[in-house]
Write an enzyme that holds these catalytic residues in place. Structure first.
Site, mmCIF file in Angstrom:
data_model
loop_
_atom_site.group_PDB
_atom_site.id
_atom_site.type_symbol
_atom_site.label_atom_id
_atom_site.label_comp_id
_atom_site.label_asym_id
_atom_site.label_seq_id
_atom_site.Cartn_x
_atom_site.Cartn_y
_atom_site.Cartn_z
ATOM 1 N N GLY A 27 1.043 -1.252 -0.257
ATOM 2 C CA GLY A 27 -0.074 0.036 -0.234
ATOM 3 C C GLY A 27 0.698 1.626 -0.186
ATOM 4 O O GLY A 27 2.104 1.228 -0.250
ATOM 5 N N SER A 28 0.273 2.642 0.712
ATOM 6 C CA SER A 28 0.753 3.434 0.337
ATOM 7 C C SER A 28 2.431 3.669 1.443
ATOM 8 O O SER A 28 2.536 4.851 1.013
ATOM 9 C CB SER A 28 -0.086 4.941 0.678
#
Length: 741
Positions: free
Chosen positions: A310-311
């Site tokens: 993810g980020s």
């Protein structure tokens, strides 16, 4: 008569000859044996030695596993195996039988102390033709107390053999990192997971032996010589884990697991200056002694499992762009969606529509997928971006000293895969790889190899065999770039537009990045639903000179209706207390703090008890005395350490040490008593002390076991409510009895 005489003489002569020959044969045999020392080609001395020589095994202990401060994490303790002698030949005095005389009575009594049905015990005790029988798992690892209880029954034929078992005093405590031990077919201890497995050869000792001459019954002869080969105990392994920081982490994970029932929790605390792992844990976890819970998670998720990050991946895309001088925080771009090639489907920001034209810095703060796709494609270029993925170590294992480490799986064939990798989708990496890469951001560009072993020490000589030193494995960015990246990441936490506002910690500047990772489902499609994500945060503090990196990931938490889509709530419930408490514990002073809040402990050793207690009370510090002496000889926390609010200061006096009433205490304060008194601490449960095995005011002896039952305030309230109900029921019953009387 005369006619018979010649025959008698002949018979006598024949007998004489026969006996004469026998005599000479025996005489020859005698001298032959005397001269050669052999019979039938076999040396008699060797036969005698074989018959009357005995060899005993001197058991070697498995090495201890300790934390960085010498606190025991795993050690061998004595246990016993239960045996029943069935052979009547072992009894030489009927008044003192050495075999099982009454199987029925013996089975009835043993069933009270071992986990086996009376009928099964009786079946084993009545086996025909057996010299002795054992009782499988139920008869192994018998504690000293149970052994004493059984011996007090004076059951004929019941005896014990001494053995060792692995003891984990902290229970569920970095269980997948530490591992566990099982017995193999030869009853030898073998590490099966974690450090117990990786360093099994180092931890395993070499048994010694004793050779001696004995009589027919096996007893040592009065003048018999003993030949002893000493046992070589296994080496001790000191981990980089800090027991207190690990306890902070375990407590926080327990709370989130209870409140949100996620499928997984993964958390790591590391020192970015050295690469040392200070804490590592996960849920589900297991108890290393009982193995309870191990069926729910066989793998160390932080090391053995790779998944889309993810980020949090955006940290490293940003660092590459800053290093290449292609990141302009004030430059604007159109957020919302981005198509890497005309043939590819567009990718979107997490809100679907974006925020219109915004700066790249705001794109970092809002965690814009479009911003990082454009950075990878238009600013860095895919080839240069791929080089940085290798520089940050995402395409190979870190080499941490734990078994079965997985490597990253970088998806970088098609343009769409290249831009999704830039914001943490498609490509899979491990949490420990993220920790390693983050050390470059926190440590001025130098990337440190993560490690969990501090040193290996010879148990018998206390000599250090191996000392692990920090290892710089790469320098992907400069110190100047690292500082800029930390400044940008701080705004993710401080800006009202940032996705990391929940990770603000009072008094400390935090730099970090949130992550919301998709979870692949059946058929390769991502799962739908507000809770079907891996929510994470990778942060460091203090921002200007980070002392700690903390990574937390929570998969599919059961968020409440008013929390839907707010995965940061359970993640911050772990990150914030662990980071804050650990910084306090390490005496990292907050950048903004009231002077009155800082209470550094003075050196109280040598002071009178009266003066020390008086001065501490004047400072508003709660004090507990160990012993009835008049002078202070020990203290925890030690001098110069900042005392946390509500923390107890334990003072050891020069008198006999007695146990305080620890009801309501935190585990941290109990650990101080155990350290000062030299007790072996074992805790059960979480929360605050509800019961203790050593009664208050009882004398404390070095090496005693201190066992405390912990319960949360909610659990204690429930217990009190039950007790109150029981008390009321008894009162009502007493009233009825009086009426009837």
């Amino acid at each position: 008569m005369n006619k018979k005489q010649p025959y008698m003489n002949v018979g006598a002569a024949i007998l004489f000859v026969i006996f004469g020959l026998l005599f000479f044969v025996l005489l020859f045999r005698y001298f032959s044996i005397q001269i050669t020392g052999e019979v039938g080609g076999q040396p008699l001395a060797a036969k005698a030695q074989q018959k009357y020589s005995r060899e005993g095994i001197i058991q070697a202990s498995r090495g201890e596993i300790l934390d960085r401060n010498g606190e025991v994490v795993a050690e061998d303790t004595t246990s016993y195996n239960l045996i029943a002698i069935l052979d009547k030949k072992m009894t030489t005095n009927p008044k003192k039988p050495n075999h099982v005389v009454n199987p029925r009575k013996t089975a009835t009594e043993l069933a009270k102390y071992i986990n086996m049905d009376e009928s099964e015990i009786y079946r084993r005790l009545t086996k025909k033709g057996q010299f002795q029988v054992e009782f499988s798992k139920a008869g192994r690892d018998i504690s000293n107390q149970t052994k004493t209880n059984i011996e007090a029954l004076h059951l004929p034929g019941i005896t014990f053999t001494r053995d060792s078992k692995r003891f984990y005093p902290n229970g569920i405590f970095a269980s997948h990192l530490v591992g566990y031990v099982d017995k193999d077919d030869t009853n030898k201890s073998v590490g099966k997971m974690g450090i117990e497995k990786t360093l099994n050869d180092e931890l395993t000792g070499k048994n010694g032996k004793i050779n001696y001459a004995s009589d027919l019954w096996g007893y040592i002869l009065p003048d018999g010589k003993e030949n002893i080969t000493p046992a070589q105990n296994g080496n001790d392994v000191y981990l980089t884990i800090d027991k207190k920081i690990q306890t902070f982490l375990e407590d926080a994970m327990d709370k989130v697991a209870k409140d949100y029932n996620p499928k997984k929790i993964i958390a790591i605390v590391a020192d970015p200056k050295t690469g040392e792992i200070l804490a590592m844990g996960q849920r589900p976890s297991f108890h290393p002694k009982t193995k309870e819970g191990i069926d729910k998670s066989w793998h160390n998720e932080a090391v053995e499992t790779s998944f889309e990050p993810g980020s949090t991946m955006k940290i490293f895309t940003l660092a590459a762009a800053v290093q290449e001088n292609v990141f302009n925080p004030n430059e604007k771009y159109q957020s919302g969606s981005y198509r890497v090639t005309p043939k590819d489907k567009p990718i979107h920001d997490h809100n679907g529509s974006g925020w219109g034209p915004i700066t790249y810095l705001e794109g970092v703060q809002r965690s814009s997928n479009v911003a990082f796709a454009k950075i990878a494609n238009e600013k860095l270029g895919f080839e240069r971006f791929r080089e940085y993925l290798s520089k940050f170590g995402f395409d190979k294992p870190t080499g941490i000293e734990l078994p079965d480490e997985a490597s990253g799986k970088i998806q970088f064939t098609y343009p769409i895969e290249k831009i999704t990798t830039a914001y943490g989708q498609g490509t899979a990496i491990t949490p420990i790889q993220q920790i390693q890469a983050a050390t470059a951001i926190a440590n001025d560009g130098r990337m440190l190899k993560p490690h969990v072993i501090e040193k290996i020490v010879n148990h018998d000589t206390d000599k250090t065999i191996k000392q692990v030193t920090p290892e710089v494995v790469s320098t992907p960015i400069s110190a100047e770039t690292a500082k800029k990246v930390r400044d940008y990441l701080e705004t993710v936490v401080t800006s009202p537009k940032g996705t990391g506002t929940r990770y603000q910690i009072e008094g400390y500047s935090v730099a970090g990045k949130t992550g919301t990772a998709n979870i692949p489902g059946p058929g390769g499609k991502y799962l739908k639903g507000a809770n079907n994500y891996i929510f994470s945060f990778l942060g460091m503090a203090p921002k200007d000179d980070p002392k700690l990196i903390v990574y937390v990931a929570v998969q599919q938490p059961q968020l409440k209706e008013n929390e839907m889509g707010q995965g940061a709530i359970p993640v911050s419930a772990i990150f914030n207390p662990v980071m804050q408490n650990s910084l306090h514990y390490l005496n990292i002073q907050p950048s903004k703090v009231e002077k009155a809040a800082v209470k550094k402990l003075a050196n109280l050793k040598g002071q009178s008890v009266e003066d020390a207690v008086k001065n501490l009370k004047a400072s508003g510090i709660e004090t507990v005395l160990l012993g009835n002496g008049t002078k202070i000889v020990g203290q925890l926390p030690e001098a110069g350490i900042t005392v946390l609010e509500g923390e107890k200061v334990i003072l050891q006096t020069d008198g006999d040490l007695t146990a305080p009433d620890m009801t309501g205490w935190s585990l941290r304060d109990v650990m101080k008593v155990a350290n000062l008194a030299g007790l072996k601490l074992n805790s059960k449960g979480k929360g605050y002390v509800y019961q203790q095995n050593i009664k208050p005011k009882a004398l404390l002896r070095n090496g005693d076991f201190l066992i405390v039952d912990l319960k949360t305030p909610e659990e204690q309230w429930e217990e009190a409510k039950k007790a109150s109900k029981n008390g009321q029921a008894k009162t009502e019953a007493n009233k009825e009895d009086k009426i009837q009387d």
